[in-house]
Motif scaffolding. Structure first.
Motif, PDB file in Angstrom:
ATOM      1  N   UNK A 192      28.082  -3.442  10.693  1.00  0.00           N
ATOM      2  CA  UNK A 192      28.672  -3.149   9.385  1.00  0.00           C
ATOM      3  C   UNK A 192      30.076  -3.743   9.309  1.00  0.00           C
ATOM      4  N   UNK A 193      30.507  -4.029   8.084  1.00  0.00           N
ATOM      5  CA  UNK A 193      31.879  -4.484   7.866  1.00  0.00           C
ATOM      6  C   UNK A 193      32.809  -3.282   7.724  1.00  0.00           C
ATOM      7  N   UNK A 194      34.023  -3.419   8.268  1.00  0.00           N
ATOM      8  CA  UNK A 194      35.025  -2.360   8.112  1.00  0.00           C
ATOM      9  C   UNK A 194      35.462  -2.224   6.661  1.00  0.00           C
ATOM     10  N   UNK A 238      29.396  -7.542  -4.507  1.00  0.00           N
ATOM     11  CA  UNK A 238      29.796  -6.923  -3.236  1.00  0.00           C
ATOM     12  C   UNK A 238      30.643  -7.924  -2.469  1.00  0.00           C
ATOM     13  N   UNK A 239      31.810  -7.448  -2.011  1.00  0.00           N
ATOM     14  CA  UNK A 239      32.726  -8.257  -1.214  1.00  0.00           C
ATOM     15  C   UNK A 239      32.874  -7.599   0.155  1.00  0.00           C
ATOM     16  N   UNK A 240      32.728  -8.385   1.250  1.00  0.00           N
ATOM     17  CA  UNK A 240      32.857  -7.839   2.597  1.00  0.00           C
ATOM     18  C   UNK A 240      33.806  -8.687   3.439  1.00  0.00           C
ATOM     19  N   UNK A 241      34.533  -8.017   4.320  1.00  0.00           N
ATOM     20  CA  UNK A 241      35.374  -8.707   5.289  1.00  0.00           C
ATOM     21  C   UNK A 241      34.516  -8.960   6.524  1.00  0.00           C
ATOM     22  N   UNK A 242      34.136 -10.211   6.768  1.00  0.00           N
ATOM     23  CA  UNK A 242      33.247 -10.555   7.876  1.00  0.00           C
ATOM     24  C   UNK A 242      33.988 -10.727   9.193  1.00  0.00           C
ATOM     25  N   UNK A 243      35.304 -10.563   9.181  1.00  0.00           N
ATOM     26  CA  UNK A 243      36.094 -10.714  10.409  1.00  0.00           C
ATOM     27  C   UNK A 243      36.365  -9.373  11.078  1.00  0.00           C
ATOM     28  N   UNK A 244      36.085  -8.296  10.398  1.00  0.00           N
ATOM     29  CA  UNK A 244      36.333  -6.955  10.964  1.00  0.00           C
ATOM     30  C   UNK A 244      35.038  -6.168  10.873  1.00  0.00           C
ATOM     31  N   UNK A 296      32.009  -3.434  12.835  1.00  0.00           N
ATOM     32  CA  UNK A 296      31.687  -2.377  13.788  1.00  0.00           C
ATOM     33  C   UNK A 296      30.175  -2.204  13.790  1.00  0.00           C
ATOM     34  N   UNK A 297      29.683  -1.331  14.643  1.00  0.00           N
ATOM     35  CA  UNK A 297      28.248  -1.079  14.724  1.00  0.00           C
ATOM     36  C   UNK A 297      27.991   0.400  14.490  1.00  0.00           C
ATOM     37  N   UNK A 298      26.974   0.703  13.693  1.00  0.00           N
ATOM     38  CA  UNK A 298      26.623   2.093  13.379  1.00  0.00           C
ATOM     39  C   UNK A 298      25.216   2.410  13.883  1.00  0.00           C
ATOM     40  N   UNK A 299      25.048   3.667  14.298  1.00  0.00           N
ATOM     41  CA  UNK A 299      23.762   4.137  14.802  1.00  0.00           C
ATOM     42  C   UNK A 299      23.441   5.466  14.152  1.00  0.00           C
TER      43      UNK A 299
END
Length: 271
Positions: free
Chosen positions: A60-62, A128-134, A136-139
């Motif tokens: 996921x993106x931050x 939708x706009x996402x920061x692809x440089x920041x 994380x991973x969600x479970x």
């Protein structure tokens, strides 16, 4: 003619060889039969053991920014396209009333569902706009697994499509969300090619012990093991602490490193 004296001498000479061979054959048969019935004998070992919770996570993106229509309107201008990288403050969309929607951070447009002049209804998602440089991973974990997870625990990740490369992370937080238990993991060394919505195989280290006596889980049946010591076999009740897929930490039970434990032979699985 057959010289019976010679034949008798040969039989006498090789009789003991035949008896010895027969004895060896019987020993081999009995040994094979023993292991077929009792399986193999395995020694405990001393070392470290790690217990982990395994899960499939999603990248996921931050930072995610979504534009949705608050009221029915027409889109006057679309200033970007899907896949565009934009800067903070850059105009994304303009409504027929002159309202401009701007990027709140540097990012990439990952979804665009409208065209110039299009009428949209209340609640419709436009962009939708996402920061692809920041990232994380969600479970999402079940209750039993979630009870073992705590912030600060170490995590090891791998991506099926990126073979031979592993990443490490740490549990940032765990929280409930509509009946699910969500774990957020921060990863500092994600491969550059990883993008949001990709999946990662993960092992979350929930317990680790050093220099403990380990016994094979396959030797345990009904809470006990068959222990062989000084030529005598005896059933011993045991209690385990940390376990992994093959071994368990012995915390109760009269077992030492020089013992042998019976591991029953596994029956072949029927197809």
């Amino acid at each position: 003619m057959i010289d019976w004296r010679i034949m008798t001498a040969l039989l006498h000479r090789y009789r003991w060889h035949a008896l010895i061979a027969a004895g060896l054959l019987i020993t081999v048969v009995l040994t094979v039969a023993f292991f077929r019935i009792n399986g193999e004998m395995v020694s405990p070992r001393r070392g470290a053991i790690t217990e982990a919770v395994y899960a499939l996570g999603t990248v996921k993106s931050d930072h995610v920014f979504k534009i949705k229509a608050a009221i029915p309107m027409a889109v006057k201008k679309v200033a970007v396209a899907e896949g565009d990288r934009v800067r903070q403050g850059q105009t994304l969309l303009v409504s027929d009333s002159g309202t401009a929607f701007k990027a709140p951070f540097d990012g990439t447009v990952t979804s665009l569902t409208v065209n110039p002049g299009e009428l949209v209804v209340t609640g419709m998602q436009l962009l939708v706009l996402q920061d692809l440089t920041r990232l994380h991973v969600e479970y999402s974990l079940d209750q039993e697994s979630a009870l073992q997870v705590r912030p600060g625990q170490k995590v090891e990740l791998s991506f099926e499509s990126i073979r031979g490369q592993r990443s490490t992370g740490v549990v940032d937080r765990i929280y409930p969300n509509e009946g699910q238990f969500v774990v957020r993991v921060i990863v500092d060394d994600l491969p550059d090619e990883v993008l949001p919505d990709m999946t990662a195989d993960t092992a979350i280290e929930v317990a680790r012990k050093e220099n403990v006596l380990l016994i094979p889980l396959a030797a345990i049946k009904n809470g006990g093991v068959r222990r062989k010591r000084d030529g005598r076999t005896q059933r011993i009740q045991v209690k385990l602490g940390v376990i992994n897929g093959e071994w368990g930490e012995l915390i109760e039970g009269d077992i030492v490193e020089t013992d042998l434990l019976s591991v029953p032979e596994r029956k072949p699985t029927e197809n």
